[in-house]
Scaffold this active site. Sequence first.
Site, PDB file in Angstrom:
ATOM      1  N   LYS A  37      44.019  44.328  50.419  1.00  0.00           N
ATOM      2  CA  LYS A  37      44.004  44.491  48.915  1.00  0.00           C
ATOM      3  C   LYS A  37      43.185  45.559  48.644  1.00  0.00           C
ATOM      4  O   LYS A  37      42.057  45.836  49.106  1.00  0.00           O
ATOM      5  CB  LYS A  37      44.286  43.444  47.993  1.00  0.00           C
ATOM      6  CG  LYS A  37      42.907  42.706  48.113  1.00  0.00           C
ATOM      7  CD  LYS A  37      43.126  41.190  47.578  1.00  0.00           C
ATOM      8  CE  LYS A  37      41.908  40.590  47.612  1.00  0.00           C
ATOM      9  NZ  LYS A  37      42.104  39.136  47.602  1.00  0.00           N
TER      10      LYS A  37
ATOM     11  N   TYR B 281      15.548  58.498  33.520  1.00  0.00           N
ATOM     12  CA  TYR B 281      15.975  57.993  32.024  1.00  0.00           C
ATOM     13  C   TYR B 281      15.231  56.742  31.901  1.00  0.00           C
ATOM     14  O   TYR B 281      15.155  55.754  32.644  1.00  0.00           O
ATOM     15  CB  TYR B 281      17.457  57.796  32.193  1.00  0.00           C
ATOM     16  CG  TYR B 281      18.425  59.162  32.153  1.00  0.00           C
ATOM     17  CD1 TYR B 281      18.168  59.964  31.124  1.00  0.00           C
ATOM     18  CD2 TYR B 281      19.041  59.222  33.260  1.00  0.00           C
ATOM     19  CE1 TYR B 281      18.901  61.161  31.355  1.00  0.00           C
ATOM     20  CE2 TYR B 281      19.895  60.460  33.391  1.00  0.00           C
ATOM     21  CZ  TYR B 281      19.851  61.402  32.264  1.00  0.00           C
ATOM     22  OH  TYR B 281      20.799  62.460  32.435  1.00  0.00           O
TER      23      TYR B 281
HETATM   24  C1  LIG Z   1      41.694  38.241  48.701  1.00  0.00           C
HETATM   25  C2  LIG Z   1      42.100  37.233  49.303  1.00  0.00           C
HETATM   26  C3  LIG Z   1      41.860  36.641  50.611  1.00  0.00           C
HETATM   27  C4  LIG Z   1      40.649  37.200  51.230  1.00  0.00           C
HETATM   28  O1  LIG Z   1      39.549  36.780  50.769  1.00  0.00           O
HETATM   29  P1  LIG Z   1      38.079  37.070  51.565  1.00  0.00           P
HETATM   30  O2  LIG Z   1      37.022  36.080  50.760  1.00  0.00           O
HETATM   31  O3  LIG Z   1      37.868  38.434  51.014  1.00  0.00           O
HETATM   32  O4  LIG Z   1      38.211  36.592  52.716  1.00  0.00           O
HETATM   33  C5  LIG Z   1      42.639  35.579  51.017  1.00  0.00           C
HETATM   34  N1  LIG Z   1      43.666  34.742  50.349  1.00  0.00           N
HETATM   35  C6  LIG Z   1      43.891  35.426  49.154  1.00  0.00           C
HETATM   36  C7  LIG Z   1      45.201  34.745  48.349  1.00  0.00           C
HETATM   37  C8  LIG Z   1      43.335  36.386  48.479  1.00  0.00           C
HETATM   38  O5  LIG Z   1      43.839  37.119  47.166  1.00  0.00           O
END
Ligand SMILES: *Cc1c(COP(=O)(O)O)cnc(C)c1O
Length: 367
Positions: free
Chosen positions: A35, A256
């Site tokens: 994702k 800054y």
């Molecule tokens: C993002 C996600 C993962 C992966 O999690 P990590 O901590 O990056 O390994 C697994 N399962 C679901 C449902 C997720 O949304």
Amino acid sequence: MNRPILATIHTEAFRHNLSRIRELAPASKIWSVVKAKAYGHSLEAILQGLESTDGFAVLDIADAQWLRDHAWNGRILLLEGIFSLAELDLAVQLKCDLVVHCAQQVEWLESYQHHSKHQINLFLKLNSGMNRLGFKPDLYRTAFHRLHAAGYHLHHMTHFANADRVDRSPSVGEQLECFEKATEGLEAPSSLANSAAILWHRNALGDWIRPGIMLYGVSPTGVHADIVRSELQAVMQLRSEIIDIQELKKGDHVGYGGRYQAPEDMRIGVIACGYADGYPRHAEDGTPVWVDAAKAGGEGIICPLVGQVSMDMLTIDLRTAPNAKIGSIVELWGGEVPVDDVAQMSGTIGYELICALAKRVPVMIQQ
Ligand SMILES: *Cc1c(COP(=O)(O)O)cnc(C)c1O
């Protein structure tokens, strides 16, 4: 020449991390969680480094479409299922597996008439204590029976809230117990573990594991030391160059707000990377930056960030790097500087930094 900033995606590190995951969970199939454009690494890169995964888990159906358009014939899981009934036709056409987390989705699926319905894989999500998505245990069994009766192929799924720590509630043990009770007697493959569970709770994997952050060589806890023994490799390397050097007198201020004041006469390196590139503006003085060829032997050295990060630039203390000059290469994060360390110095976690790599940063996929 272009502005010298560059993000390199090391596909060899992807292959290495995926094989480490297979060693840790040899009996499970792998949904590589990609994702947020593969946590900022680009979908192009996963097709070059993670092609031996069992499937890709995405959030947006547009990413599933992209994967099919680019000849990915393996499995794809929509992590939150469909967001509207209108998406269902496309999801089926793209041969996606679907998460089902709420009653509305069950109704859409029940009303759906399609000749290949029995080939659709559903991952029914149990809320075992995280209280984000999913059915409470009592409603879970009803949803399971309804979808089963409607002819779908079902899997059990849940997600852990605290697989990366031991001192929080609900614990993995509590969630696992809830899962086992809720699914008792309902024969179906399961999907449980995220990265932290794969690393530290191998009694809680399931038939399909869902590694995200560890694929990218970043720590689920936010602390790099926690994954050193797992021998994961950083996939993303963010590099730039020194584009100017300032000679400061004792007492001079930098940038800054003048946050940093020179304790003595010293050299400051100005680097072409700022918060508009995705480098955290909250990085404190002392955040490590690796500078190439800074020592006499030609080896790299860590120089501390000094002064407020600005939109297009940041500044580092060159006192330990007398040979650093305009054009010296620096690594902001990657194999020399774990992104976890930069994140820790900025009040966040590596997840946020890699996902937030800015669009304006050119990405090179390294074979
Ligand atoms: C993002 C996600 C993962 C992966 O999690 P990590 O901590 O990056 O390994 C697994 N399962 C679901 C449902 C997720 O949304």
